[in-house]
Write an enzyme that holds these catalytic residues in place. Sequence first.
Site, PDB file in Angstrom:
ATOM      1  NE  ARG A   3       4.014  10.765   4.372  1.00 37.37           N
ATOM      2  CZ  ARG A   3       5.097  10.180   3.888  1.00 37.37           C
ATOM      3  NH1 ARG A   3       5.339   8.912   4.168  1.00 37.37           N
ATOM      4  NH2 ARG A   3       5.956  10.851   3.146  1.00 37.37           N
ATOM      5  CD  GLU A  46       0.755   4.179   4.806  1.00 36.37           C
ATOM      6  OE1 GLU A  46      -0.122   4.827   5.415  1.00 36.37           O
ATOM      7  OE2 GLU A  46       1.969   4.454   4.875  1.00 36.37           O
ATOM      8  CG  HIS A  51      11.369   4.867   9.194  1.00 38.43           C
ATOM      9  ND1 HIS A  51      11.500   5.870   8.270  1.00 38.43           N
ATOM     10  CD2 HIS A  51      10.760   3.857   8.545  1.00 38.43           C
ATOM     11  CE1 HIS A  51      10.984   5.478   7.114  1.00 38.43           C
ATOM     12  NE2 HIS A  51      10.527   4.258   7.258  1.00 38.43           N
ATOM     13  CG  ASP A  67      -0.167  -0.315   2.504  1.00 34.50           C
ATOM     14  OD1 ASP A  67       1.057  -0.074   2.530  1.00 34.50           O
ATOM     15  OD2 ASP A  67      -0.790  -0.781   3.474  1.00 34.50           O
ATOM     16  CD  GLU A  82       0.481  -6.673   3.000  1.00 39.22           C
ATOM     17  OE1 GLU A  82       0.434  -5.443   2.901  1.00 39.22           O
ATOM     18  OE2 GLU A  82       1.313  -7.256   3.707  1.00 39.22           O
ATOM     19  CG  HIS A  84       7.179   3.480   9.601  1.00 39.93           C
ATOM     20  ND1 HIS A  84       6.241   3.725   8.647  1.00 39.93           N
ATOM     21  CD2 HIS A  84       7.137   2.154   9.817  1.00 39.93           C
ATOM     22  CE1 HIS A  84       5.665   2.591   8.286  1.00 39.93           C
ATOM     23  NE2 HIS A  84       6.179   1.618   9.002  1.00 39.93           N
TER      24      HIS A  84
HETATM   25  C1  UD1 Z   1       7.023   4.491   3.396  1.00 42.97           C
HETATM   26  C2  UD1 Z   1       5.576   4.179   2.983  1.00 42.97           C
HETATM   27  C3  UD1 Z   1       4.843   3.437   4.095  1.00 42.97           C
HETATM   28  C4  UD1 Z   1       5.633   2.220   4.535  1.00 42.97           C
HETATM   29  C5  UD1 Z   1       7.037   2.637   4.911  1.00 42.97           C
HETATM   30  C6  UD1 Z   1       7.886   1.429   5.256  1.00 42.97           C
HETATM   31  C7  UD1 Z   1       4.374   5.751   1.516  1.00 42.97           C
HETATM   32  C8  UD1 Z   1       3.667   7.046   1.437  1.00 42.97           C
HETATM   33  N1  UD1 Z   1       4.867   5.432   2.719  1.00 42.97           N
HETATM   34  O1  UD1 Z   1       6.965   5.411   4.486  1.00 42.97           O
HETATM   35  O2  UD1 Z   1       3.569   3.024   3.615  1.00 42.97           O
HETATM   36  O3  UD1 Z   1       4.974   1.627   5.627  1.00 42.97           O
HETATM   37  O4  UD1 Z   1       7.664   3.310   3.809  1.00 42.97           O
HETATM   38  O5  UD1 Z   1       9.054   1.814   5.934  1.00 42.97           O
HETATM   39  O6  UD1 Z   1       4.472   5.055   0.534  1.00 42.97           O
HETATM   40  N2  UD1 Z   1      14.481   7.721   3.941  1.00 42.97           N
HETATM   41  C9  UD1 Z   1      15.864   7.624   3.849  1.00 42.97           C
HETATM   42  N3  UD1 Z   1      16.406   6.421   3.489  1.00 42.97           N
HETATM   43  C10 UD1 Z   1      15.650   5.317   3.224  1.00 42.97           C
HETATM   44  C11 UD1 Z   1      14.260   5.438   3.339  1.00 42.97           C
HETATM   45  C12 UD1 Z   1      13.679   6.646   3.679  1.00 42.97           C
HETATM   46  O7  UD1 Z   1      16.574   8.576   4.089  1.00 42.97           O
HETATM   47  O8  UD1 Z   1      16.203   4.261   2.920  1.00 42.97           O
HETATM   48  C13 UD1 Z   1      13.894   9.041   4.339  1.00 42.97           C
HETATM   49  C14 UD1 Z   1      13.943  10.080   3.194  1.00 42.97           C
HETATM   50  O9  UD1 Z   1      14.141  11.341   3.748  1.00 42.97           O
HETATM   51  C15 UD1 Z   1      12.532   9.983   2.599  1.00 42.97           C
HETATM   52  C16 UD1 Z   1      11.732   9.766   3.872  1.00 42.97           C
HETATM   53  O10 UD1 Z   1      12.517   8.871   4.657  1.00 42.97           O
HETATM   54  O11 UD1 Z   1      12.133  11.113   1.894  1.00 42.97           O
HETATM   55  C17 UD1 Z   1      10.341   9.250   3.683  1.00 42.97           C
HETATM   56  O12 UD1 Z   1      10.295   8.120   2.835  1.00 42.97           O
HETATM   57  P1  UD1 Z   1       8.853   7.681   2.218  1.00 42.97           P
HETATM   58  O13 UD1 Z   1       9.036   6.416   1.449  1.00 42.97           O
HETATM   59  O14 UD1 Z   1       8.202   8.811   1.514  1.00 42.97           O
HETATM   60  O15 UD1 Z   1       7.971   7.439   3.507  1.00 42.97           O
HETATM   61  P2  UD1 Z   1       8.170   6.444   4.720  1.00 42.97           P
HETATM   62  O16 UD1 Z   1       7.809   7.205   5.945  1.00 42.97           O
HETATM   63  O17 UD1 Z   1       9.476   5.784   4.639  1.00 42.97           O
HETATM   64  N1  UDP Z   2      12.688  -4.407   9.548  1.00 43.89           N
HETATM   65  C1  UDP Z   2      14.057  -4.478   9.282  1.00 43.89           C
HETATM   66  N2  UDP Z   2      14.919  -3.655   9.984  1.00 43.89           N
HETATM   67  C2  UDP Z   2      14.478  -2.788  10.917  1.00 43.89           C
HETATM   68  C3  UDP Z   2      13.076  -2.698  11.164  1.00 43.89           C
HETATM   69  C4  UDP Z   2      12.207  -3.523  10.456  1.00 43.89           C
HETATM   70  O1  UDP Z   2      14.483  -5.269   8.435  1.00 43.89           O
HETATM   71  O2  UDP Z   2      15.310  -2.089  11.520  1.00 43.89           O
HETATM   72  C5  UDP Z   2      11.752  -5.263   8.768  1.00 43.89           C
HETATM   73  C6  UDP Z   2      10.742  -6.070   9.563  1.00 43.89           C
HETATM   74  O3  UDP Z   2      11.221  -7.376   9.828  1.00 43.89           O
HETATM   75  C7  UDP Z   2       9.517  -6.107   8.652  1.00 43.89           C
HETATM   76  C8  UDP Z   2       9.655  -4.858   7.788  1.00 43.89           C
HETATM   77  O4  UDP Z   2      10.988  -4.374   7.986  1.00 43.89           O
HETATM   78  O5  UDP Z   2       9.534  -7.214   7.772  1.00 43.89           O
HETATM   79  C9  UDP Z   2       8.660  -3.820   8.190  1.00 43.89           C
HETATM   80  O6  UDP Z   2       8.942  -2.613   7.548  1.00 43.89           O
HETATM   81  P1  UDP Z   2       8.353  -1.231   8.006  1.00 43.89           P
HETATM   82  O7  UDP Z   2       8.002  -1.281   9.436  1.00 43.89           O
HETATM   83  O8  UDP Z   2       9.327  -0.201   7.544  1.00 43.89           O
HETATM   84  O9  UDP Z   2       7.051  -1.060   7.097  1.00 43.89           O
HETATM   85  P2  UDP Z   2       5.543  -1.567   7.226  1.00 43.89           P
HETATM   86  O10 UDP Z   2       5.542  -3.038   7.393  1.00 43.89           O
HETATM   87  O11 UDP Z   2       4.922  -0.845   8.379  1.00 43.89           O
HETATM   88  O12 UDP Z   2       4.946  -1.128   5.939  1.00 43.89           O
END
Ligand code: UD1
Ligand code: UDP
Length: 364
Positions: free
Chosen positions: A205, A131, A236, A95, A117, A203
């Site tokens: 939003r 999401e 995160h 999502d 999923e 993490h």
């Molecule tokens: C995203 C997804 C969320 C998912 C989550 C898993 C959307 C809107 N959100 O949220 O559904 O549950 O990922 O973790 O699709 N960033 C880094 N390095 C990384 C990853 C992220 O620096 O490897 C930072 C960057 O500043 C980036 C910010 O995190 O802009 C947000 O990333 P984004 O994918 O937009 O949202 P998440 O909060 O990570």
């Molecule tokens: N995970 C990981 N390292 C971490 C935290 C989580 O590999 O430091 C894994 C965890 O086992 C799970 C997935 O990341 O499978 C969950 O990701 P996240 O919480 O970012 O996203 P969500 O599932 O909420 O979309």
Amino acid sequence: MKIMCTVGTRPEAIKMAPVILALKEQSWAEVRVLATAQHRHMLDQVMSFFGIVPDIDLNIMKPNQTLTELTARLLLELDKVLLEEKPDVVLAQGDTTTVFAMSLACFYRRIPFGHVEAGLRTWDMQNPFPEEANRVLAGRLTKWHFAPTQSSKNNLLREGIANQDITVTGNTVIDALLMTAAKDLTLGIELDDSKRLILVTSHRRENFGAPFKNICRALKTLAERNQDVQILYPVHPNPNVKDIAYEMLSEVPNIILCDPLDYSPFIAAMKKSYLIISDSGGVQEEAPALGIPVLVLRDETERPEAVDMGVVKLVGPNYDLILNEAQRLLDDPQAYKAMARGVSPYGDGKGAQRIVEVLKEFCA
Ligand code: UD1
Ligand code: UDP
């Protein structure tokens, strides 16, 4: 048949990896892996763990990206890829914005889209944000709905999706977990083994701002009141989370903050944990299978199965509820035992195989 498998963020890579690996074993399938890299570092961590190298990498992530700019850039870039690659089928999981943008890009190019999923719902468009909207919208544009559970299938039926378009597969997160948990796992962080471990991730939003500060305050009080406990919190990288977490928690001696852990050390940390406090979707699915109780930092969940079984509890981003429920699990062995049962409502490790069977039939 050319099948394009999409990954954008860490959880998509974890949940798509078993599907990609299973498809790569099929003689009838030409597999192309597309990374949008909506996440950069966290995506790369998982891809390299599973030994999957993307065929195409859009490198889309920008620091602190907004939803609108991310969606707009994704749509334009994905359309170019679809035009060039001309896949027969596209798959994506979950999502995230990557998934919604890919489903829409496929719709515009009339390419059949398979949703891994499918059917998770809270029925509240604001929670989780964005999401719930992403999965509802992607669901309208999907040909094959791979629902992880019967209850997610029921959600789709309620929305008018035809029975024959839905397959209950189990969640591929359990495939990935079983593939990984069977290996020798090392955490790689030194912990005090005399203390009980609480693992934390957060993490969402909708928790940014005041709710996230409540969560941090509760963790701080919990750590201060329980010197026999240590909290490990891989933070995160989203700046809305990272900046506050370090500001509020880095001085607490029994809270260890670290960068996101690689997938296998994270599984090692889960296995060592007494309790997990998290708002993660994937963690809610994995922890019950490992027999670790989870307090979920949300007011609702699209994963009701583990809550119904009594092994996951919702505490919201609520200071008192987090503290009280965590303290109860630390102090009351009966309450703890009732939640620390190993159950796996989300899958049996054969999700990827079931998805492959459906696509094979289409190809025949
Ligand atoms: C995203 C997804 C969320 C998912 C989550 C898993 C959307 C809107 N959100 O949220 O559904 O549950 O990922 O973790 O699709 N960033 C880094 N390095 C990384 C990853 C992220 O620096 O490897 C930072 C960057 O500043 C980036 C910010 O995190 O802009 C947000 O990333 P984004 O994918 O937009 O949202 P998440 O909060 O990570
Ligand atoms: N995970 C990981 N390292 C971490 C935290 C989580 O590999 O430091 C894994 C965890 O086992 C799970 C997935 O990341 O499978 C969950 O990701 P996240 O919480 O970012 O996203 P969500 O599932 O909420 O979309």
